[in-house]
Write an enzyme that holds these catalytic residues in place. Structure first.
Site, short mmCIF file in Angstrom:
data_model
loop_
_atom_site.label_atom_id
_atom_site.label_comp_id
_atom_site.label_asym_id
_atom_site.label_seq_id
_atom_site.Cartn_x
_atom_site.Cartn_y
_atom_site.Cartn_z
N MET A 30 0.84 -1.19 0.00
CA MET A 30 0.00 0.00 0.00
C MET A 30 0.88 1.25 0.00
SD MET A 30 -3.39 -1.01 2.07
CE MET A 30 -2.74 -0.82 3.70
N LEU A 33 6.73 3.08 1.34
CA LEU A 33 7.62 1.91 1.42
C LEU A 33 8.78 2.14 2.38
CD1 LEU A 33 7.71 0.88 -2.34
CD2 LEU A 33 6.15 0.13 -0.54
N GLY A 36 11.22 -2.99 5.10
CA GLY A 36 10.45 -4.23 5.22
C GLY A 36 9.87 -4.63 3.87
N HIS A 37 9.32 -3.65 3.16
CA HIS A 37 8.80 -3.93 1.82
C HIS A 37 9.95 -4.32 0.88
CE1 HIS A 37 5.74 -0.83 3.23
NE2 HIS A 37 4.96 -1.84 2.91
N GLN A 61 -10.20 -2.76 2.70
CA GLN A 61 -9.65 -3.46 3.85
C GLN A 61 -9.56 -2.59 5.09
OE1 GLN A 61 -5.85 -4.24 1.72
NE2 GLN A 61 -4.89 -3.94 3.72
N GLN A 154 -2.50 -12.55 7.71
CA GLN A 154 -2.75 -12.21 6.30
C GLN A 154 -2.08 -13.23 5.36
OE1 GLN A 154 -2.73 -8.08 4.56
NE2 GLN A 154 -0.63 -8.62 4.10
N ARG A 188 2.91 2.87 9.06
CA ARG A 188 2.25 3.68 10.10
C ARG A 188 3.25 4.30 11.07
NH1 ARG A 188 -1.52 -0.44 9.13
NH2 ARG A 188 -3.59 0.35 8.60
P1 AMP Z 1 1.52 -2.99 3.44
O1 AMP Z 1 2.03 -1.97 2.48
O2 AMP Z 1 1.59 -2.55 4.87
O3 AMP Z 1 0.21 -3.59 3.02
O4 AMP Z 1 2.56 -4.18 3.36
C1 AMP Z 1 2.88 -4.80 2.15
C2 AMP Z 1 3.62 -6.06 2.41
O5 AMP Z 1 4.82 -5.77 3.12
C3 AMP Z 1 2.83 -7.03 3.29
O6 AMP Z 1 3.06 -8.36 2.83
C4 AMP Z 1 3.42 -6.82 4.65
O7 AMP Z 1 3.31 -7.93 5.50
C5 AMP Z 1 4.87 -6.56 4.29
N1 AMP Z 1 5.54 -5.86 5.37
C6 AMP Z 1 5.16 -4.69 5.94
N2 AMP Z 1 5.98 -4.38 6.96
C7 AMP Z 1 6.89 -5.39 7.03
C8 AMP Z 1 7.99 -5.67 7.88
N3 AMP Z 1 8.33 -4.85 8.88
N4 AMP Z 1 8.71 -6.79 7.66
C9 AMP Z 1 8.36 -7.63 6.65
N5 AMP Z 1 7.34 -7.44 5.82
C10 AMP Z 1 6.61 -6.33 6.01
#
Ligand code: AMP
Length: 281
Positions: A30, A33, A36-37, A61, A154, A188
């Site tokens: 989303m 970035l 983690g992404h 969602q 998820q 966040r």
């Molecule tokens: P989001 O943009 O928050 O929907 O996250 C997109 C993807 O990145 C999802 O598969 C999340 O689980 C993953 N993600 C977000 N934060 C982390 C993190 N700290 N470590 C690993 N994966 C992450």
């Protein structure tokens, strides 16, 4: 790196890749970035011929309209970031492209995977995730799709959705990336104050404590009590839930922990909601 702003453009890139027998790796995000992404993108780039990353804030969602409205949107920065992380194609669809029939979720029989924790505290969340990821899988037709274990429930829900819908995609769960103090990286976190970021280490520390207590043979109830007490002793973070669940079914456990288990936590820092989890095995 190519930026596809419509479903049509994206589908033509997919057709081209398939005609050339290239494997497709996919990371759904989303935006806003962080590393983690990028860890997911790098994993995909090393496993596949081409990597597609979607950047789309999915309205269905969000159960809380304020959370949707305040969700950070940093598309230009995200595109720069992806370029340096080995991404080949960025997909940035509009709401009309994703939801031509109106912003509604399908309803999936996820069973125990989606009834507790994020399923309980964010009603409709997993149907929204399932709906958007199904649409993305159908457009991008990935061989492999990478999801972070930060959103552990998820990962299981998406895998189940693919199975229910007969979509031939390998859903890969990837480890949680953390700040130096242990706070899980999250889009966040951009909304936290410096002090909240610093003291946010309490979340990971409480998970480590849970793991330690489990190793010492403590019961679910004893571990839950210790974590609740930790949060009662400070005022910056409000505990929404702390649960220990079966790693495969997401059913909540009680008593002695004798099956593969994970601890899950959600807290509020002001109006910012943060989640994390850890394996107890
Ligand atoms: P989001 O943009 O928050 O929907 O996250 C997109 C993807 O990145 C999802 O598969 C999340 O689980 C993953 N993600 C977000 N934060 C982390 C993190 N700290 N470590 C690993 N994966 C992450």
């Amino acid at each position: 790196m190519k930026v596809c702003r419509t479903k049509k453009e994206m589908q033509s890139v997919v057709q081209n890749a398939q005609a050339n027998n290239q494997s497709i790796g996919f990371v759904a995000t989303m935006g806003a970035l962080h590393s983690g992404h990028l860890a997911l993108v790098e994993r995909s780039a090393s496993d596949n011929d081409i990597t597609v990353v979607s950047v789309y804030v999915n309205p269905t969602q969000f159960n809380n309209p304020e959370d949707l409205e305040k969700y950070p949107r940093t598309l230009e920065r995200d595109i720069d970031y992806l370029q340096s992380a080995g991404c080949d194609v960025v997909f940035t669809p509009t709401d009309d492209d994703m939801y031509p029939e109106g912003k509604k979720s399908k309803s999936y029989p996820f069973g125990s995977l989606a009834t507790k924790m994020e399923g309980e505290f964010r009603p409709g969340h997993f149907d929204g995730v399932g709906t958007v990821v199904q649409k993305l899988f159908e457009i991008i037709e990935p061989n492999n799709a990478y999801f972070g274990e930060k959103d552990y429930q998820q990962v299981l829900v998406v895998r189940k959705m693919a199975e229910l819908e007969g979509l031939d995609v390998n859903v890969v769960g990837c480890p949680i990336e953390r700040e130096a103090n242990g706070l899980a990286k999250s889009s966040r976190n951009e909304r936290l104050t410096d002090e909240q970021m610093e003291k946010g280490s309490i979340i990971y520390k409480s998970l480590l404590m849970a793991r330690d207590l489990k190793e010492k043979g403590k019961t679910v109830e004893e571990i839950e009590k210790a974590v609740k007490e930790t949060f009662n002793q400070q005022e910056m973070f409000d505990l929404e839930y702390f649960n220990i669940a079966n790693t495969k079914t997401m059913e909540l456990l009680n008593g002695t922990i004798d099956v593969p288990a994970r601890a899950f936590i959600a807290v509020f820092a002001g109006n910012v909601r943060l989640i994390d989890n850890i394996s107890l095995n």
